[in-house]
Design a protein around this motif. Structure first.
Motif, PDB file in Angstrom:
ATOM      1  N   THR A 199       0.845  -1.192   0.000  1.00 32.91           N
ATOM      2  CA  THR A 199       0.000   0.000   0.000  1.00 32.91           C
ATOM      3  C   THR A 199       0.880   1.241   0.000  1.00 32.91           C
ATOM      4  OG1 THR A 199      -0.101   0.383   2.382  1.00 32.91           O
ATOM      5  CG2 THR A 199      -1.647  -1.222   1.482  1.00 32.91           C
TER       6      THR A 199
ATOM      7  N   PHE B  43     -11.085   0.048  -0.176  1.00 31.69           N
ATOM      8  CA  PHE B  43     -10.897   0.276  -1.604  1.00 31.69           C
ATOM      9  C   PHE B  43     -12.210   0.073  -2.351  1.00 31.69           C
ATOM     10  CE2 PHE B  43      -9.752  -1.056  -5.905  1.00 31.69           C
ATOM     11  CZ  PHE B  43      -8.995   0.034  -6.291  1.00 31.69           C
TER      12      PHE B  43
ATOM     13  N   ASN C 202      -6.467  -0.481  -9.155  1.00 40.17           N
ATOM     14  CA  ASN C 202      -5.380  -0.589  -8.199  1.00 40.17           C
ATOM     15  C   ASN C 202      -4.627  -1.866  -8.531  1.00 40.17           C
ATOM     16  OD1 ASN C 202      -3.800  -1.192  -5.939  1.00 40.17           O
ATOM     17  ND2 ASN C 202      -5.263  -0.262  -4.531  1.00 40.17           N
TER      18      ASN C 202
END
Length: 134
Positions: free
Chosen positions: A8, A28, A38
């Motif tokens: 992250t 998310f 992502n």
């Protein structure tokens, strides 16, 4: 098959604890639009996108949310013996309802779970800093 850590950009950099990974996936899912990909989460899933399709029938939104998250948690936790995602909705007003999402993952006999309650109003997800007036 062992689970890997999720990288992250946050202060933790690498998430390797199951409850942290569950929390990250839920955050998310609730905050990213479907177009944003992502690289840590390969499936392009988004609560906002799902709500745009099913928002006006709170009973219909439960199944797609559960299906999307079951697939994502199965990918993130290949070593889990059991994965379940409970999703329920509750009417607040005629145009506003809450969505409760509680995924649980069992790894080596230990259950990890995180619970989130979100609000949808007039077909859109309401975030903590939003103000909705009628």
């Amino acid at each position: 098959m062992a689970s890997t850590a999720i990288p992250t950009l946050g202060s933790s950099l690498m998430l390797d604890q199951p409850s942290d990974k569950i929390d990250y996936v839920l955050r998310f899912y609730a905050s990213a639009p479907k177009q944003v990909n992502n690289s840590n989460i390969s499936q392009a899933i988004s609560l906002a996108s799902t709500l745009s399709e099913y928002s006006y029938d709170r009973t219909q939104v439960v199944t797609p949310i559960r299906t999307e998250l079951m697939a994502e948690f199965s990918r993130v936790f290949p070593e889990a013996s059991t994965i379940d995602v409970e999703v329920s909705t509750s009417e607040v007003t005629t145009s506003t309802y809450t969505i409760s999402i509680t995924p649980s993952v069992v790894i080596s006999g230990v259950t990890y779970s995180v619970s989130r309650t979100l609000t949808a109003a007039n077909g859109a997800l309401v975030l903590a800093n939003d103000t909705v007036t009628s």
